[in-house]
Motif scaffolding. Structure first.
Motif, PDB file in Angstrom:
ATOM      1  N   GLY A  97       3.181  -2.854  -7.662  1.00  0.00           N
ATOM      2  CA  GLY A  97       4.119  -3.838  -7.840  1.00  0.00           C
ATOM      3  C   GLY A  97       3.826  -4.998  -8.457  1.00  0.00           C
ATOM      4  N   GLU A  98       4.512  -6.018  -8.728  1.00  0.00           N
ATOM      5  CA  GLU A  98       4.625  -7.025  -9.235  1.00  0.00           C
ATOM      6  C   GLU A  98       4.930  -8.259  -8.161  1.00  0.00           C
ATOM      7  OE1 GLU A  98       5.270  -9.342 -13.408  1.00  0.00           O
ATOM      8  OE2 GLU A  98       5.610  -7.206 -13.301  1.00  0.00           O
ATOM      9  N   SER A  99       3.942  -9.286  -8.005  1.00  0.00           N
ATOM     10  CA  SER A  99       3.960 -10.344  -7.274  1.00  0.00           C
ATOM     11  C   SER A  99       4.383 -11.808  -8.056  1.00  0.00           C
ATOM     12  CB  SER A  99       2.937 -10.496  -6.369  1.00  0.00           C
ATOM     13  OG  SER A  99       1.897 -11.157  -6.934  1.00  0.00           O
ATOM     14  N   LYS A 100       4.520 -12.895  -7.437  1.00  0.00           N
ATOM     15  CA  LYS A 100       4.578 -14.082  -8.068  1.00  0.00           C
ATOM     16  C   LYS A 100       3.289 -14.520  -8.879  1.00  0.00           C
ATOM     17  CE  LYS A 100       3.248 -17.207  -4.361  1.00  0.00           C
ATOM     18  NZ  LYS A 100       3.426 -18.258  -3.530  1.00  0.00           N
ATOM     19  N   HIS A 101       2.057 -13.800  -8.265  1.00  0.00           N
ATOM     20  CA  HIS A 101       1.142 -14.134  -9.042  1.00  0.00           C
ATOM     21  C   HIS A 101       0.574 -12.822 -10.209  1.00  0.00           C
ATOM     22  CE1 HIS A 101      -0.633 -17.332  -6.745  1.00  0.00           C
ATOM     23  NE2 HIS A 101      -0.154 -16.625  -5.299  1.00  0.00           N
ATOM     24  N   GLY A 102       1.634 -11.822 -10.334  1.00  0.00           N
ATOM     25  CA  GLY A 102       1.270 -10.907 -11.228  1.00  0.00           C
ATOM     26  C   GLY A 102       1.283  -9.505 -10.626  1.00  0.00           C
ATOM     27  N   LYS A 103       0.823  -8.574 -11.533  1.00  0.00           N
ATOM     28  CA  LYS A 103       1.079  -7.049 -11.218  1.00  0.00           C
ATOM     29  C   LYS A 103      -0.251  -6.841 -10.265  1.00  0.00           C
ATOM     30  CE  LYS A 103       2.814  -5.691 -15.505  1.00  0.00           C
ATOM     31  NZ  LYS A 103       2.859  -4.617 -16.509  1.00  0.00           N
ATOM     32  N   LEU A 117      -5.043  -7.448  -7.528  1.00  0.00           N
ATOM     33  CA  LEU A 117      -4.116  -8.460  -8.043  1.00  0.00           C
ATOM     34  C   LEU A 117      -4.853  -8.861  -9.479  1.00  0.00           C
ATOM     35  CD1 LEU A 117      -1.639 -10.043  -7.692  1.00  0.00           C
ATOM     36  CD2 LEU A 117      -3.152 -11.759  -6.454  1.00  0.00           C
ATOM     37  N   ALA A 118      -4.029  -8.606 -10.451  1.00  0.00           N
ATOM     38  CA  ALA A 118      -4.671  -8.740 -11.700  1.00  0.00           C
ATOM     39  C   ALA A 118      -4.724 -10.402 -11.879  1.00  0.00           C
ATOM     40  CB  ALA A 118      -3.565  -8.464 -12.902  1.00  0.00           C
ATOM     41  N   ALA A 119      -5.849 -10.983 -12.587  1.00  0.00           N
ATOM     42  CA  ALA A 119      -6.236 -12.313 -12.501  1.00  0.00           C
ATOM     43  C   ALA A 119      -5.143 -12.845 -13.877  1.00  0.00           C
ATOM     44  CB  ALA A 119      -7.735 -12.560 -12.869  1.00  0.00           C
ATOM     45  N   ILE A 137       0.997  -9.226   4.885  1.00  0.00           N
ATOM     46  CA  ILE A 137      -0.003  -9.284   4.094  1.00  0.00           C
ATOM     47  C   ILE A 137       0.560  -9.360   2.707  1.00  0.00           C
ATOM     48  CG2 ILE A 137      -0.242  -6.622   3.917  1.00  0.00           C
ATOM     49  CD1 ILE A 137      -3.044  -9.205   3.253  1.00  0.00           C
ATOM     50  N   ARG A 138       1.736  -8.687   2.347  1.00  0.00           N
ATOM     51  CA  ARG A 138       2.528  -8.651   1.150  1.00  0.00           C
ATOM     52  C   ARG A 138       2.909 -10.120   0.981  1.00  0.00           C
ATOM     53  NH1 ARG A 138       2.818  -3.390   2.737  1.00  0.00           N
ATOM     54  NH2 ARG A 138       2.712  -1.843   1.067  1.00  0.00           N
ATOM     55  N   ALA A 139       3.686 -10.705   1.695  1.00  0.00           N
ATOM     56  CA  ALA A 139       4.186 -12.059   1.556  1.00  0.00           C
ATOM     57  C   ALA A 139       3.019 -13.107   1.160  1.00  0.00           C
ATOM     58  CB  ALA A 139       4.818 -12.383   3.052  1.00  0.00           C
ATOM     59  N   VAL A 140       1.760 -12.877   1.793  1.00  0.00           N
ATOM     60  CA  VAL A 140       0.841 -13.677   1.393  1.00  0.00           C
ATOM     61  C   VAL A 140       0.580 -13.953   0.182  1.00  0.00           C
ATOM     62  CG1 VAL A 140      -1.801 -13.902   1.221  1.00  0.00           C
ATOM     63  CG2 VAL A 140      -0.708 -13.313   3.620  1.00  0.00           C
ATOM     64  N   PHE A 141       0.772 -13.176  -0.771  1.00  0.00           N
ATOM     65  CA  PHE A 141       0.611 -13.230  -2.143  1.00  0.00           C
ATOM     66  C   PHE A 141       1.946 -13.150  -2.891  1.00  0.00           C
ATOM     67  CE2 PHE A 141      -0.227  -8.867  -1.583  1.00  0.00           C
ATOM     68  CZ  PHE A 141       0.243  -8.013  -2.648  1.00  0.00           C
ATOM     69  N   GLY A 142       3.236 -13.019  -2.316  1.00  0.00           N
ATOM     70  CA  GLY A 142       4.324 -13.251  -2.855  1.00  0.00           C
ATOM     71  C   GLY A 142       4.816 -11.907  -3.259  1.00  0.00           C
ATOM     72  N   ALA A 143       4.459 -10.737  -2.720  1.00  0.00           N
ATOM     73  CA  ALA A 143       5.007  -9.401  -2.966  1.00  0.00           C
ATOM     74  C   ALA A 143       6.074  -8.939  -1.979  1.00  0.00           C
ATOM     75  CB  ALA A 143       3.789  -8.322  -3.083  1.00  0.00           C
ATOM     76  N   LYS A 149       9.515  -3.478  -0.647  1.00  0.00           N
ATOM     77  CA  LYS A 149      11.010  -2.574  -1.181  1.00  0.00           C
ATOM     78  C   LYS A 149      10.751  -2.454  -2.717  1.00  0.00           C
ATOM     79  CE  LYS A 149      13.515  -4.637   2.354  1.00  0.00           C
ATOM     80  NZ  LYS A 149      14.738  -5.442   2.867  1.00  0.00           N
ATOM     81  N   ASP A 150      10.117  -3.244  -3.406  1.00  0.00           N
ATOM     82  CA  ASP A 150      10.156  -3.522  -4.861  1.00  0.00           C
ATOM     83  C   ASP A 150       9.036  -2.663  -5.626  1.00  0.00           C
ATOM     84  OD1 ASP A 150      12.208  -5.176  -5.025  1.00  0.00           O
ATOM     85  OD2 ASP A 150      11.128  -6.858  -5.059  1.00  0.00           O
ATOM     86  N   GLU A 151       8.132  -2.225  -4.633  1.00  0.00           N
ATOM     87  CA  GLU A 151       6.804  -1.043  -5.015  1.00  0.00           C
ATOM     88  C   GLU A 151       7.112   0.422  -5.356  1.00  0.00           C
ATOM     89  OE1 GLU A 151       3.355  -3.508  -2.214  1.00  0.00           O
ATOM     90  OE2 GLU A 151       4.086  -1.572  -1.678  1.00  0.00           O
ATOM     91  N   LYS A 152       6.643   0.809  -6.271  1.00  0.00           N
ATOM     92  CA  LYS A 152       6.629   1.984  -6.828  1.00  0.00           C
ATOM     93  C   LYS A 152       5.355   2.970  -6.733  1.00  0.00           C
ATOM     94  CE  LYS A 152       9.968   0.983 -10.403  1.00  0.00           C
ATOM     95  NZ  LYS A 152      10.669   0.186  -9.369  1.00  0.00           N
ATOM     96  N   PRO A 153       5.361   4.146  -6.361  1.00  0.00           N
ATOM     97  CA  PRO A 153       4.089   4.924  -5.992  1.00  0.00           C
ATOM     98  C   PRO A 153       3.144   4.573  -7.376  1.00  0.00           C
ATOM     99  CG  PRO A 153       6.136   6.147  -5.888  1.00  0.00           C
ATOM    100  CD  PRO A 153       6.444   5.078  -6.366  1.00  0.00           C
ATOM    101  N   TYR A 154       1.870   4.723  -6.981  1.00  0.00           N
ATOM    102  CA  TYR A 154       0.645   4.686  -7.861  1.00  0.00           C
ATOM    103  C   TYR A 154      -0.275   5.930  -7.723  1.00  0.00           C
ATOM    104  CZ  TYR A 154      -3.339   2.856 -10.430  1.00  0.00           C
ATOM    105  OH  TYR A 154      -4.016   2.862 -11.286  1.00  0.00           O
ATOM    106  N   GLU A 155      -0.416   6.370  -8.777  1.00  0.00           N
ATOM    107  CA  GLU A 155      -1.529   7.649  -8.799  1.00  0.00           C
ATOM    108  C   GLU A 155      -2.604   7.211  -9.831  1.00  0.00           C
ATOM    109  OE1 GLU A 155       0.557  11.306  -9.761  1.00  0.00           O
ATOM    110  OE2 GLU A 155       2.346  10.760  -8.405  1.00  0.00           O
ATOM    111  N   LEU A 156      -3.619   7.784  -9.538  1.00  0.00           N
ATOM    112  CA  LEU A 156      -4.914   7.745 -10.079  1.00  0.00           C
ATOM    113  C   LEU A 156      -4.920   8.587 -11.433  1.00  0.00           C
ATOM    114  CD1 LEU A 156      -7.760   7.566  -7.579  1.00  0.00           C
ATOM    115  CD2 LEU A 156      -7.136   5.722  -9.185  1.00  0.00           C
TER     116      LEU A 156
END
Length: 189
Positions: free
Chosen positions: A104-110, A145-147, A173-179, A182-189
């Motif tokens: 996802g993407e938070s207020k701090h980034g992806k 979390l991307a710098a 835990i998501r709210a801690v960094f602004g995520a 509900k806006d997340e999408k699946p991630y795969e390696l």
């Protein structure tokens, strides 16, 4: 089932959902390098136990007599998503292990979030000794979390503890960094 009964169930569910959303958690702003985090007031900040940690917090247990969880913030460090995720997965025993990965993407980034449940190989003693003990019914939520632009590497948030306590803190835990989950999408390696 009658329509009236089903409508009553729907209204009760709606009322429960509305009550959950209306419940706000009081937070305190904490700076950790480039990050400004919204930490719930009930989570107690501790002195970082080593110089790789930017901050660490104790998350109260939800069950009486239970052990509290721990939130650790570190970074920015390198390593690819695949390398970090494989390391996190390896911290759990294969039998009964459950893995959920989202992005996802938070207020701090992806970010990438890896949620693991099962028997955790918890470190004991100094990290260089590489000793661990198997702890059943554990859950760990790892966030990469991307710098921000101009920095290399990623910040890491790791919430570790008994399954019930981490489950109760999942949205926080998501709210801690602004995520927002509900806006997340699946991630795969």
């Amino acid at each position: 089932m009658s329509l009236a009964f089903m409508a009553g169930l729907s209204l009760a569910t709606y009322a429960e959902d509305a009550a959950k959303e209306a419940k706000t958690v009081e937070t305190v702003e904490v700076k950790a390098s480039d990050l400004t985090l919204a930490i719930p007031k009930t989570w107690k900040q501790q002195q970082a136990s080593n110089n790789l940690r930017l901050a660490q917090f104790v998350v109260p247990a939800v069950k009486e007599g239970g052990e509290p969880a721990e939130l650790v913030i570190s970074g920015p460090f390198g390593g690819s998503a695949a390398q970090n995720i494989q390391r996190w997965i390896g911290q759990f025993q294969q039998e009964g292990r459950q893995i959920k990965m989202t992005q996802g993407e938070s207020k701090h980034g992806k970010y990438i979030l890896v949620d693991l449940t099962g028997t955790y190989n918890r470190s004991i003693g100094p990290p260089f000794q590489r000793k661990s003990e198997a702890v059943e019914n554990y859950r760990v939520i790892n966030v990469m979390l991307a710098a921000p632009e101009g920095r290399t590497g990623s910040y890491f948030l790791k919430l570790t503890g008994e399954k019930a306590t981490v489950e109760a803190a999942e949205e926080q835990i998501r709210a801690v960094f602004g995520a927002n989950m509900k806006d997340e999408k699946p991630y795969e390696l």
